[in-house]
Design an enzyme around this catalytic site. Structure first.
Site, PDB file in Angstrom:
ATOM      1  N   ARG A 158     -33.784  22.073 -31.534  1.00 24.09           N
ATOM      2  CA  ARG A 158     -32.621  21.190 -31.325  1.00 24.09           C
ATOM      3  C   ARG A 158     -32.310  20.986 -29.836  1.00 24.09           C
ATOM      4  O   ARG A 158     -31.159  20.888 -29.432  1.00 24.09           O
ATOM      5  CB  ARG A 158     -31.365  21.738 -32.023  1.00 24.09           C
ATOM      6  CG  ARG A 158     -31.454  21.764 -33.520  1.00 24.09           C
ATOM      7  CD  ARG A 158     -31.492  20.360 -34.117  1.00 24.09           C
ATOM      8  NE  ARG A 158     -31.380  20.419 -35.547  1.00 24.09           N
ATOM      9  CZ  ARG A 158     -32.388  20.696 -36.386  1.00 24.09           C
ATOM     10  NH1 ARG A 158     -33.598  20.913 -35.908  1.00 24.09           N
ATOM     11  NH2 ARG A 158     -32.193  20.738 -37.678  1.00 24.09           N
ATOM     12  N   SER A 230     -25.228  19.216 -39.908  1.00 30.20           N
ATOM     13  CA  SER A 230     -25.060  20.630 -39.529  1.00 30.20           C
ATOM     14  C   SER A 230     -24.172  20.689 -38.295  1.00 30.20           C
ATOM     15  O   SER A 230     -24.502  20.089 -37.273  1.00 30.20           O
ATOM     16  CB  SER A 230     -26.399  21.267 -39.177  1.00 30.20           C
ATOM     17  OG  SER A 230     -27.258  21.281 -40.279  1.00 30.20           O
ATOM     18  N   GLU A 327     -24.257  22.467 -32.732  1.00 29.21           N
ATOM     19  CA  GLU A 327     -25.359  21.498 -32.667  1.00 29.21           C
ATOM     20  C   GLU A 327     -24.772  20.129 -32.310  1.00 29.21           C
ATOM     21  O   GLU A 327     -25.363  19.345 -31.578  1.00 29.21           O
ATOM     22  CB  GLU A 327     -26.080  21.439 -34.022  1.00 29.21           C
ATOM     23  CG  GLU A 327     -27.174  20.402 -34.016  1.00 29.21           C
ATOM     24  CD  GLU A 327     -27.827  20.169 -35.375  1.00 29.21           C
ATOM     25  OE1 GLU A 327     -28.176  21.132 -36.057  1.00 29.21           O
ATOM     26  OE2 GLU A 327     -27.973  18.985 -35.730  1.00 29.21           O
TER      27      GLU A 327
HETATM   28  N1  EPU Z   1     -27.001  28.759 -47.354  1.00 30.61           N
HETATM   29  C1  EPU Z   1     -25.865  29.475 -47.663  1.00 30.61           C
HETATM   30  N2  EPU Z   1     -24.711  28.793 -47.912  1.00 30.61           N
HETATM   31  C2  EPU Z   1     -24.655  27.449 -47.884  1.00 30.61           C
HETATM   32  C3  EPU Z   1     -25.809  26.697 -47.587  1.00 30.61           C
HETATM   33  C4  EPU Z   1     -26.982  27.384 -47.313  1.00 30.61           C
HETATM   34  O1  EPU Z   1     -25.859  30.706 -47.703  1.00 30.61           O
HETATM   35  O2  EPU Z   1     -23.551  26.913 -48.088  1.00 30.61           O
HETATM   36  C5  EPU Z   1     -28.220  29.515 -47.024  1.00 30.61           C
HETATM   37  C6  EPU Z   1     -29.214  29.591 -48.129  1.00 30.61           C
HETATM   38  O3  EPU Z   1     -29.651  30.912 -48.199  1.00 30.61           O
HETATM   39  C7  EPU Z   1     -30.353  28.673 -47.693  1.00 30.61           C
HETATM   40  C8  EPU Z   1     -30.255  28.755 -46.182  1.00 30.61           C
HETATM   41  O4  EPU Z   1     -28.861  28.905 -45.931  1.00 30.61           O
HETATM   42  O5  EPU Z   1     -31.555  29.140 -48.150  1.00 30.61           O
HETATM   43  C9  EPU Z   1     -30.748  27.517 -45.468  1.00 30.61           C
HETATM   44  O6  EPU Z   1     -30.022  26.388 -45.932  1.00 30.61           O
HETATM   45  P1  EPU Z   1     -30.618  24.913 -45.875  1.00 30.61           P
HETATM   46  O7  EPU Z   1     -31.929  24.902 -46.549  1.00 30.61           O
HETATM   47  O8  EPU Z   1     -29.611  23.961 -46.375  1.00 30.61           O
HETATM   48  O9  EPU Z   1     -30.896  24.658 -44.358  1.00 30.61           O
HETATM   49  P2  EPU Z   1     -30.008  24.957 -43.053  1.00 30.61           P
HETATM   50  O10 EPU Z   1     -30.711  26.055 -42.310  1.00 30.61           O
HETATM   51  O11 EPU Z   1     -28.582  25.144 -43.335  1.00 30.61           O
HETATM   52  C10 EPU Z   1     -31.356  23.337 -41.503  1.00 30.61           C
HETATM   53  C11 EPU Z   1     -31.030  22.229 -40.549  1.00 30.61           C
HETATM   54  C12 EPU Z   1     -30.727  20.947 -41.304  1.00 30.61           C
HETATM   55  C13 EPU Z   1     -31.951  20.594 -42.138  1.00 30.61           C
HETATM   56  C14 EPU Z   1     -32.224  21.764 -43.097  1.00 30.61           C
HETATM   57  C15 EPU Z   1     -33.476  21.553 -43.919  1.00 30.61           C
HETATM   58  C16 EPU Z   1     -30.061  23.327 -38.610  1.00 30.61           C
HETATM   59  C17 EPU Z   1     -28.825  23.639 -37.859  1.00 30.61           C
HETATM   60  N3  EPU Z   1     -29.884  22.632 -39.731  1.00 30.61           N
HETATM   61  O12 EPU Z   1     -30.180  23.583 -42.244  1.00 30.61           O
HETATM   62  O13 EPU Z   1     -30.522  19.912 -40.366  1.00 30.61           O
HETATM   63  O14 EPU Z   1     -31.759  19.408 -42.854  1.00 30.61           O
HETATM   64  O15 EPU Z   1     -32.427  22.983 -42.342  1.00 30.61           O
HETATM   65  O16 EPU Z   1     -34.603  21.775 -43.158  1.00 30.61           O
HETATM   66  O17 EPU Z   1     -31.160  23.672 -38.174  1.00 30.61           O
HETATM   67  C18 EPU Z   1     -28.858  18.746 -39.121  1.00 30.61           C
HETATM   68  O18 EPU Z   1     -29.432  19.159 -38.117  1.00 30.61           O
HETATM   69  O19 EPU Z   1     -27.820  18.023 -39.058  1.00 30.61           O
HETATM   70  C19 EPU Z   1     -29.378  19.140 -40.422  1.00 30.61           C
HETATM   71  C20 EPU Z   1     -28.798  18.774 -41.547  1.00 30.61           C
END
Ligand code: EPU
Length: 331
Positions: A158, A230, A327
């Site tokens: 990022r 995010s 972010e």
């Molecule tokens: N999780 C929770 N609670 C929640 C949501 C998620 O505990 O309410 C945990 C779960 O264990 C899940 C893990 O968080 O397995 C990861 O969640 P998710 O797959 O939704 O991905 P993220 O790490 O929250 C990142 C990016 C997103 C991108 C997704 C998919 C960042 C800051 N965010 O989110 O990017 O779409 O992975 O690859 O790196 C963005 O940058 O605006 C964005 C949406």
């Protein structure tokens, strides 16, 4: 160039907060870029695309150059070159319709092409840096264009040179190396699950469709519920911190990084453990299906949203000793 004074950006930012900027002009083409006044200082300019990554907390004494959505994509020497104002998702669709792979995992990311290198957009195991060849920037002070190679963009999670060093630059075009024989990546668990339960083969188009469905199931559409995706980055933590947290929380999510003794954890998980998933204070809140998404449920001001974000950061810091980093650009 038509310059408007005291323009309210409420309809131009996806968190839908009030913010009056000093001067405002729309950019639809290269000739609009070239018409920008050369005297504007770096600190006085703000380049904005779809406004999907900003939290405005006060009025802006700035000149806002607002790149408007306009699709323009060409192929030059086997590269796909897109005008900064192209809607990112339209570029993903354009590529998958032609059987070109490389960005299908980045389907439905909000925003315009010009904003994509700025924060090295990423999702489902892919980042734009993996396929980007060059970024063309326009220097509004000199009136010249120049190109930065992938290496010169200094990409990391990022992050890019566009965030590190403020320059009088506006990204004008982006070139990607998209190919018919790019290796697919469906390692990310939700994607792997999708294809193990579906009889569709993981073609580029089907992957884009799967990513779209997964995103729609857990991320709110900013046209319906105001948000900026995010809100925080996923923090990198040391193995020492991990051992301390795991004494009480065995299910701490961990993802490897380039460094052996550092891991990325999930900001959404940390926030959820602190009770922020679905938590609201007035019209400011965190989304009930994904704790990482700060939402404006109605008429929250930028300051109210920021207050909640700061409260969330403090709570996570106190409970886990981990500092969350935004972010979204807070201004
Ligand atoms: N999780 C929770 N609670 C929640 C949501 C998620 O505990 O309410 C945990 C779960 O264990 C899940 C893990 O968080 O397995 C990861 O969640 P998710 O797959 O939704 O991905 P993220 O790490 O929250 C990142 C990016 C997103 C991108 C997704 C998919 C960042 C800051 N965010 O989110 O990017 O779409 O992975 O690859 O790196 C963005 O940058 O605006 C964005 C949406």
């Amino acid at each position: 160039m038509n310059v408007i004074r005291n323009h309210n950006l409420i309809d131009d930012n996806t968190l839908a907060v009030n913010c009056v900027c000093h001067q405002y002009a729309t950019i639809n083409s290269l000739s609009d870029l070239e018409a920008l006044p050369k005297k504007i200082k770096i600190t006085e300019m703000l380049v904005m695309g779809a406004g999907s990554n900003f939290l405005f907390t006060q009025d802006l004494p700035r000149f806002v150059a607002h790149i408007k959505p306009r699709k323009y994509i060409t192929q030059v020497d086997n590269l796909v070159v897109a005008w900064a104002g192209t809607v990112w998702h339209d570029l993903v669709m354009w590529a998958t319709e032609r059987g070109l792979g490389g960005i299908e995992n980045l389907a439905l990311i909000p925003g315009l092409v010009g904003a994509a290198p700025f924060q090295n957009i990423g999702a489902y195991g892919v980042e734009i840096k993996d396929v980007l060849v060059w970024v063309e920037v326009y220097n509004w002070q000199t009136g010249h264009y120049h190109r930065l190679s992938n290496q010169e963009c200094l990409f990391s999670y990022r992050h890019s040179i566009f965030k590190y060093h403020e320059q009088p630059w506006i990204i004008s075009r982006v070139a990607l190396d998209l190919r018919k024989d790019r290796e697919i990546n469906i390692n990310y668990k939700p994607l792997a699950d999708y294809f193990s339960q579906s009889n569709k083969p993981p073609t580029y188009a089907n992957i884009a469709e799967a990513v779209t469905a997964i995103r729609q199931s857990k991320l709110p559409d900013p046209r319906i519920l105001s948000n900026a995706g995010s809100f925080f980055k996923n923090p990198i933590i040391s193995d020492q911190q991990i051992r301390r947290i795991q004494r009480r929380y065995k299910d701490l999510p961990l993802y490897p990084t380039d460094k052996e003794n550092e891991f990325k954890t999930s900001a959404a998980w940390l926030l959820e453990q602190c009770g922020f998933k679905g938590y609201r204070e007035g019209d400011a809140g965190f989304y009930d299906k994904h704790a990482l998404v700060l939402v404006n449920y109605g008429r929250a001001s930028g300051k109210e949203l920021l207050k909640l974000a700061v409260q969330a950061k403090k709570t996570v810091k106190n409970k886990f000793g981990v500092m969350l980093d935004e972010e979204v650009r807070v201004m």
